[in-house]
Design an enzyme around this catalytic site. Structure first.
Site, PDB file in Angstrom:
ATOM      1  N   ASP A 125       9.513  40.335  24.875  1.00  0.00           N
ATOM      2  CA  ASP A 125       9.785  41.195  23.718  1.00  0.00           C
ATOM      3  C   ASP A 125       9.553  40.482  22.390  1.00  0.00           C
ATOM      4  O   ASP A 125      10.203  40.777  21.386  1.00  0.00           O
ATOM      5  CB  ASP A 125      11.229  41.747  23.752  1.00  0.00           C
ATOM      6  CG  ASP A 125      11.389  42.887  24.747  1.00  0.00           C
ATOM      7  OD1 ASP A 125      10.370  43.321  25.318  1.00  0.00           O
ATOM      8  OD2 ASP A 125      12.539  43.317  24.967  1.00  0.00           O
ATOM      9  N   TRP A 141      21.277  46.210  25.110  1.00  0.00           N
ATOM     10  CA  TRP A 141      20.804  46.685  23.808  1.00  0.00           C
ATOM     11  C   TRP A 141      21.650  47.831  23.262  1.00  0.00           C
ATOM     12  O   TRP A 141      22.027  47.821  22.094  1.00  0.00           O
ATOM     13  CB  TRP A 141      19.344  47.110  23.917  1.00  0.00           C
ATOM     14  CG  TRP A 141      18.709  47.475  22.615  1.00  0.00           C
ATOM     15  CD1 TRP A 141      18.257  48.698  22.233  1.00  0.00           C
ATOM     16  CD2 TRP A 141      18.455  46.598  21.506  1.00  0.00           C
ATOM     17  NE1 TRP A 141      17.730  48.651  20.961  1.00  0.00           N
ATOM     18  CE2 TRP A 141      17.840  47.369  20.490  1.00  0.00           C
ATOM     19  CE3 TRP A 141      18.679  45.245  21.281  1.00  0.00           C
ATOM     20  CZ2 TRP A 141      17.452  46.827  19.262  1.00  0.00           C
ATOM     21  CZ3 TRP A 141      18.300  44.697  20.063  1.00  0.00           C
ATOM     22  CH2 TRP A 141      17.696  45.493  19.069  1.00  0.00           C
ATOM     23  N   GLU A 153      24.092  41.611  22.205  1.00  0.00           N
ATOM     24  CA  GLU A 153      22.845  41.606  21.442  1.00  0.00           C
ATOM     25  C   GLU A 153      23.045  42.255  20.070  1.00  0.00           C
ATOM     26  O   GLU A 153      22.951  43.466  19.957  1.00  0.00           O
ATOM     27  CB  GLU A 153      21.760  42.359  22.228  1.00  0.00           C
ATOM     28  CG  GLU A 153      21.474  41.787  23.600  1.00  0.00           C
ATOM     29  CD  GLU A 153      20.389  42.558  24.349  1.00  0.00           C
ATOM     30  OE1 GLU A 153      19.484  43.134  23.692  1.00  0.00           O
ATOM     31  OE2 GLU A 153      20.432  42.596  25.581  1.00  0.00           O
TER      32      GLU A 153
END
Length: 773
Positions: A591, A452, A508
């Site tokens: 998530d 991330w 990501e």
């Protein structure tokens, strides 16, 4: 994270200073020249076995490795002034930092290597110092091979046989076949076929032995042979019959066929993959290696007589290779987070003590970063991320070389119970991974690049062919070849060699928003595909030099919009797909909803974070589920044996949650209800997130419930309280059973530190995705 410097104790400092006085360095000699003298001092119930390293040369020697074998009946315990590794009774000792340089005419005294021995004072056997005999005497050459004879010939080859040579100081490692002074073949046995000869031509050959140290014997007596004349026979043999596949793996196919005869004799069989020669054999079976998993190949076989006439090809046989774990087996992929050794106090050792390592097939180490300037893999820095999750530069230039390979671990923190001294070139998590692999040799370890906060510069690094080649080369050099940058006194060429079995790409997200400040654009989709192709190309090139095939995997999104924006997954239109290059993808199975640590995500309404199916009560305008995510891939033609489903070993939570009611008037127990923000987290900087074990222990009164419609687990403390969504043994059992019905490759876990000390969740996944019996 702040870098933590290991303090040099007063005793260690004094030791280092004294060592420098005893053996002051001068220009090092390229040759060893060292000797080692053994002595044993009787201390009653034990012996002090000692080796004094001496340098009789006129130049200092820096660095020594001592090897010996413990004799029968002798046990070795504590050792001093050197780093010891053992394989059975064979002991290897590498110098300590303070006695590694031995000055000309000096010895390692008073810091010579010694150890506590029990049983007897018998000296060790086969002593070697830097590969040479400890007494300084020369190695004896192996015996000379005898009985060299010609056993066969064709128009372009000659087959030879001889009697094995006698070993002296070292075992015989192989033989070299010579034509004149030129080595034309090297073998480990006592037969050889020399090819590439000219037809109808006389040749003379000899052979010599080579031992494990590389010492060569005298050359044998010669033998002469004249190759066949192709004009004497121009008739090809018949084609081999009944070709068939008798076995396969992810990277090989084993074939068999019926033998044929020829008046001149059959010299061998050539196996073709498509139109290319794949291998040659003299028997009627062959294994073709170097294949790609889940790929269909067509093979034919031709017979070849001694005059090198080739038959027509056999009937074709088609083989589809297995997936990377094998038919009927399941992958269990766990992420180990670099920073888990801090607040979580979760070490590589915990993977062993919890039983997790024995159940996992793959372990992904998270995360490696990209250099913001050079756009290469980044290592050798210790710079923490900022605490603000919305900082566009939160992960820019960040890394933790100290945790990776610099930090010394205590015996209690070490997989094998052996503490780091603080002076090894490889310490930290990487050294513990090396120890874990030694204990679990079937476990594959991959380095995960991105994540991330470390995905900001992927778009730039993948933008051009030159940039992609540069990035891939740097990652392979650092992690697969193990050439870690020097950080403090750790790292250096080859220090991490053999730890990582492949690379896991965690971009990501290509073509879509990810972390604040990430670079992205519409061009990312094509460049992502090209990046995978470049990784596969360079990894296969490395395989040709090492003989080891390297894994390439990815973390991929559940959101169909993100898939469409950045991932070329179609297998139906005949154009390349990312799945043509990667071994498998770990599909995000969690998530789906969450409040976020800064309440920037979905703070005002609860929602399942990892539901298997959709929920009729879901009020959100978009509806995520694991089933929809996997179906997006398989509908595009992706083989389900290239997909694992993600499982969360942590929970996401809200506070100020109203109970709410269902359409039938019964309580909703907070499911899909309003909230006031993220619930307190396991750590102050991680509001709204708790590891599974921590969640059960630290959120009292949270009654666990199971939504059978969506297959999701949650708990609720009561009206106005906290609501948490997570995976437990029930949901893991339900989802893994579904994964089996869809023939998925297996499951992936983010991340291992959330489990209980006894491995409750990994045990549930292992039960749900069992090994074949």
């Amino acid at each position: 994270m702040r870098r933590r410097i290991r303090p040099l104790t007063a005793a260690a400092a004094a030791l280092a200073l004294l060592a420098a006085v005893v053996a002051a360095p001068s220009p090092a000699s390229a040759a060893s020249g060292l000797t080692a003298t053994f002595s044993a001092a009787d201390n009653g119930s034990w012996y002090q076995d000692k080796y004094v390293i001496s340098n009789p040369t006129t130049s200092a020697v820096t660095g020594w490795t001592l090897e010996f074998d413990l004799p029968a009946g002798v046990s070795m315990s504590n050792s001093y002034n050197g780093t010891v590794t053992r394989t059975g009774n064979h002991v290897t000792v590498v110098n300590a930092h303070y006695n590694g340089t031995v000055a000309a005419g000096a010895t390692t005294e008073p810091f010579s290597f010694w150890f506590i021995a029990t049983g007897s004072a018998a000296p060790p056997l086969n002593c070697r110092i830097n590969g040479n005999k400890c007494d300084g005497s020369a190695d004896r050459a192996p015996g000379t091979p005898t009985g060299l004879a010609v056993t066969g010939k064709t128009t372009r080859s000659a087959s030879l046989q001889w009697t094995a040579a006698t070993a002296t100081d070292f075992p015989i490692a192989g033989y070299e076949v010579l034509r004149g002074d030129t080595v034309v073949a090297g073998v480990t046995g006592t037969t050889a076929t020399v090819g590439g000869l000219a037809p109808n031509t006389a040749y003379t050959f000899a052979v010599r032995a080579k031992d494990a140290r590389g010492n060569l014997s005298a050359v044998s007596a010669t033998v002469s042979v004249t190759t066949l004349n192709p004009a004497d026979d121009t008739t090809p043999p018949p084609a081999p019959g009944a070709p068939r596949a008798t076995g396969k793996t992810a990277t090989s196919a084993t074939l068999a066929w019926t033998a044929v005869t020829d008046p001149s004799g059959i010299a061998g069989y050539d196996v073709y993959r498509g139109g290319q020669l794949a291998t040659t054999t003299t028997g009627t079976t062959a294994t073709v290696d170097g294949l790609t998993p889940l790929t269909t190949y067509t093979f034919t076989i031709k017979a070849r007589d001694t005059y090198d006439n080739s038959s027509a090809p056999s009937n074709a046989v088609t083989v589809t290779t297995d997936d990377v774990v094998g038919a009927g087996k399941y992958a269990k992929v766990g992420y180990f987070v670099q920073w888990g050794i801090y607040g979580r106090q979760y070490f590589v050792k915990n993977l062993d003590t919890s039983g997790s390592a024995a159940k996992l097939t793959h372990l992904n180490y998270a995360f490696a970063n990209l250099d913001p300037k050079n756009l290469t893999c980044l290592q050798g820095v210790t710079k923490g991320t900022t605490s603000n999750p919305q900082d566009p530069d939160q992960g820019t230039g960040a890394g933790d070389a100290d945790a990776d390979y610099g930090r010394p671990f205590s015996a209690a923190q070490s997989v094998d119970g052996v503490a780091d001294t603080g002076w090894e070139n490889l310490r930290g998590n990487f050294n513990q991974l090396k120890k874990l692999k030694a204990k679990y040799p079937d476990l594959k370890v991959l380095i995960s690049i991105g994540g991330w906060t470390y995905s900001k510069f992927f778009s730039d690094a993948a933008a051009t062919p030159a940039a992609r080649a540069k990035l891939v080369s740097s990652c392979l050099d650092m992690y697969l070849k193990g050439n870690l940058p020097v950080s403090g006194n750790a790292g250096g060429p080859g220090t991490a060699a053999g730890i990582f079995d492949g690379i896991d790409l965690d971009w990501e997200w290509p073509g879509a928003e990810g972390h604040a400040g990430n670079h992205w654009g519409a061009q990312d989709k094509a460049n992502n595909l090209a990046l995978f192709a470049e990784f596969r190309k360079q990894m296969d090139e490395l395989t040709r030099s090492t003989g080891k095939r390297y894994l390439l995997t990815a973390f991929t999104p559940a959101d169909p919009a993100k898939i469409a924006a950045g991932w070329d997954i179609s297998k139906a239109d005949g154009t390349p797909s990312v799945f043509d290059y990667m071994d498998f993808a770990n599909v995000q199975g969690y998530d789906f909803h969450g409040a976020g640590s800064d309440n920037s995500w979905e703070p005002n309404r609860t929602g399942h974070q990892g539901n298997l199916r959709g929920d009729a009560e879901d009020p959100y305008p978009f509806h995520f589920s694991a089933e929809n995510a996997i179906t997006t891939y398989t509908d595009a033609g992706v083989n389900p044996r290239q997909l694992t489903l993600g499982f969360a070993f942590y929970g996401r939570g809200w506070q100020g949650v109203t109970a709410g009611t269902l359409p039938d008037g019964t309580s909703a127990y907070g499911e899909w209800q309003s909230a006031t923000g993220a619930a307190p987290g396991q750590f102050a900087e991680e509001a709204g997130t708790r590891g599974y074990s921590n969640l059960l222990a630290m959120v009292p009164g949270c009654t666990v419930r199971h939504d059978t419609q969506s297959v999701a687990t949650y708990c609720f403390t009561g009206n106005g309280g906290q609501w948490w969504t997570f995976d437990d043994t029930w949901s893991i059992a339900q989802k893994s059973a579904w994964a089996r019905t869809r023939n998925l490759l297996g499951g992936m876990i983010w991340e291992m530190s959330g489990d209980t000390t006894s491995g409750t969740l990994i045990t549930a996944l292992d039960t749900g995705l069992p090994a074949p019996r």
